[in-house]
Motif scaffolding. Sequence first.
Motif, short mmCIF file in Angstrom:
data_model
loop_
_atom_site.label_atom_id
_atom_site.label_comp_id
_atom_site.label_asym_id
_atom_site.label_seq_id
_atom_site.Cartn_x
_atom_site.Cartn_y
_atom_site.Cartn_z
N GLU A 60 -3.30 12.27 3.83
CA GLU A 60 -2.36 12.89 2.90
C GLU A 60 -2.77 14.33 2.63
N LYS A 61 -1.78 15.17 2.38
CA LYS A 61 -2.06 16.54 1.98
C LYS A 61 -2.62 16.52 0.56
N ALA A 62 -3.40 17.52 0.25
CA ALA A 62 -4.08 17.58 -1.05
C ALA A 62 -3.08 17.54 -2.22
N ARG A 63 -1.93 18.14 -2.03
CA ARG A 63 -0.96 18.17 -3.14
C ARG A 63 -0.46 16.77 -3.50
N ASN A 64 -0.65 15.79 -2.62
CA ASN A 64 -0.23 14.41 -2.88
C ASN A 64 -1.41 13.48 -3.11
N TRP A 65 -2.49 14.01 -3.66
CA TRP A 65 -3.71 13.24 -3.82
C TRP A 65 -3.50 11.96 -4.64
N ASP A 66 -2.63 12.03 -5.65
CA ASP A 66 -2.41 10.86 -6.50
C ASP A 66 -1.74 9.73 -5.74
N LYS A 67 -0.81 10.05 -4.85
CA LYS A 67 -0.15 9.02 -4.04
C LYS A 67 -1.13 8.40 -3.06
N ALA A 68 -2.06 9.20 -2.57
CA ALA A 68 -3.04 8.73 -1.59
C ALA A 68 -3.92 7.62 -2.16
N ILE A 69 -4.23 7.69 -3.44
CA ILE A 69 -5.07 6.66 -4.06
C ILE A 69 -4.41 5.30 -3.97
N GLU A 70 -3.18 5.23 -4.41
CA GLU A 70 -2.48 3.94 -4.42
C GLU A 70 -2.25 3.42 -3.00
N LYS A 71 -1.88 4.31 -2.08
CA LYS A 71 -1.67 3.88 -0.70
C LYS A 71 -2.96 3.37 -0.08
N SER A 72 -4.07 4.06 -0.36
CA SER A 72 -5.34 3.64 0.24
C SER A 72 -5.78 2.28 -0.30
N LEU A 73 -5.55 2.04 -1.58
CA LEU A 73 -5.91 0.74 -2.15
C LEU A 73 -5.05 -0.37 -1.57
N GLU A 74 -3.76 -0.10 -1.37
CA GLU A 74 -2.88 -1.10 -0.77
C GLU A 74 -3.31 -1.38 0.68
N ASN A 75 -3.63 -0.30 1.42
CA ASN A 75 -4.09 -0.47 2.81
C ASN A 75 -5.36 -1.31 2.87
N SER A 76 -6.26 -1.05 1.93
CA SER A 76 -7.51 -1.80 1.87
C SER A 76 -7.24 -3.27 1.61
N ASN A 77 -6.38 -3.53 0.67
CA ASN A 77 -6.03 -4.91 0.32
C ASN A 77 -5.41 -5.64 1.51
N ARG A 78 -4.54 -4.99 2.24
CA ARG A 78 -3.84 -5.63 3.36
C ARG A 78 -4.73 -5.78 4.61
N SER A 79 -5.72 -4.91 4.74
CA SER A 79 -6.55 -4.92 5.95
C SER A 79 -7.89 -5.62 5.76
N GLY A 80 -8.35 -5.72 4.51
CA GLY A 80 -9.67 -6.28 4.25
C GLY A 80 -10.78 -5.27 4.50
N LYS A 81 -10.43 -4.01 4.70
CA LYS A 81 -11.40 -2.94 4.94
C LYS A 81 -11.56 -2.11 3.68
N LYS A 82 -12.63 -1.32 3.62
CA LYS A 82 -12.85 -0.41 2.50
C LYS A 82 -11.79 0.68 2.53
N ALA A 83 -11.31 1.08 1.35
CA ALA A 83 -10.29 2.12 1.24
C ALA A 83 -10.89 3.49 1.59
N GLY A 84 -10.07 4.29 2.25
CA GLY A 84 -10.48 5.65 2.59
C GLY A 84 -9.30 6.60 2.52
N ILE A 85 -9.59 7.84 2.18
CA ILE A 85 -8.57 8.89 2.14
C ILE A 85 -9.09 10.09 2.92
N ALA A 86 -8.30 10.52 3.89
CA ALA A 86 -8.56 11.79 4.57
C ALA A 86 -7.59 12.79 3.95
N ILE A 87 -8.14 13.70 3.18
CA ILE A 87 -7.32 14.64 2.42
C ILE A 87 -7.25 15.96 3.18
N ILE A 88 -6.04 16.43 3.43
CA ILE A 88 -5.82 17.64 4.22
C ILE A 88 -5.64 18.82 3.28
N LYS A 89 -6.54 19.80 3.40
CA LYS A 89 -6.46 21.00 2.58
C LYS A 89 -5.78 22.11 3.37
#
Length: 122
Positions: A60-89
């Motif tokens: 996600e782009k840095a300006r959408n950092w707040d959306k990235a949190i929720e998406k990463s947590l959902e991805n983690s929940n669905r995949s069983g993997k640790k949540a991660g965010i690659a933030i693009i500056k």
Amino acid sequence: MRIAVIILVVFLAQAALAGSWEEQPYKKSFAKEHHGRVDASVRGGRKVDVLTRKHAVEFEKARNWDKAIEKSLENSNRSGKKAGIAIIKEGNSLDDYRVRQLKREIRQRDLDIEVWEMEEED
């Protein structure tokens, strides 16, 4: 009336494209470096931007950092993997501030999310 609708649709499509960005090169580069899969399918039919052995990474782009949190947590929940965010500056000081906000929010909410910072490519 029909012409007005067509004009509106064209205008909205152009506006969406003007604000869009291509995340695929970032995902491919990250996946190669971290031995991951791009746009990997997980439970529920959802796609994760990059799935590695340990992480489900949301890009996600840095300006959408707040959306990235929720998406990463959902991805983690669905995949069983640790949540991660690659933030693009985008290379401005405001994005540095946004990344600090992201990290502060993760820390304050005691979330188990790993963050990688990436610079926007020209």
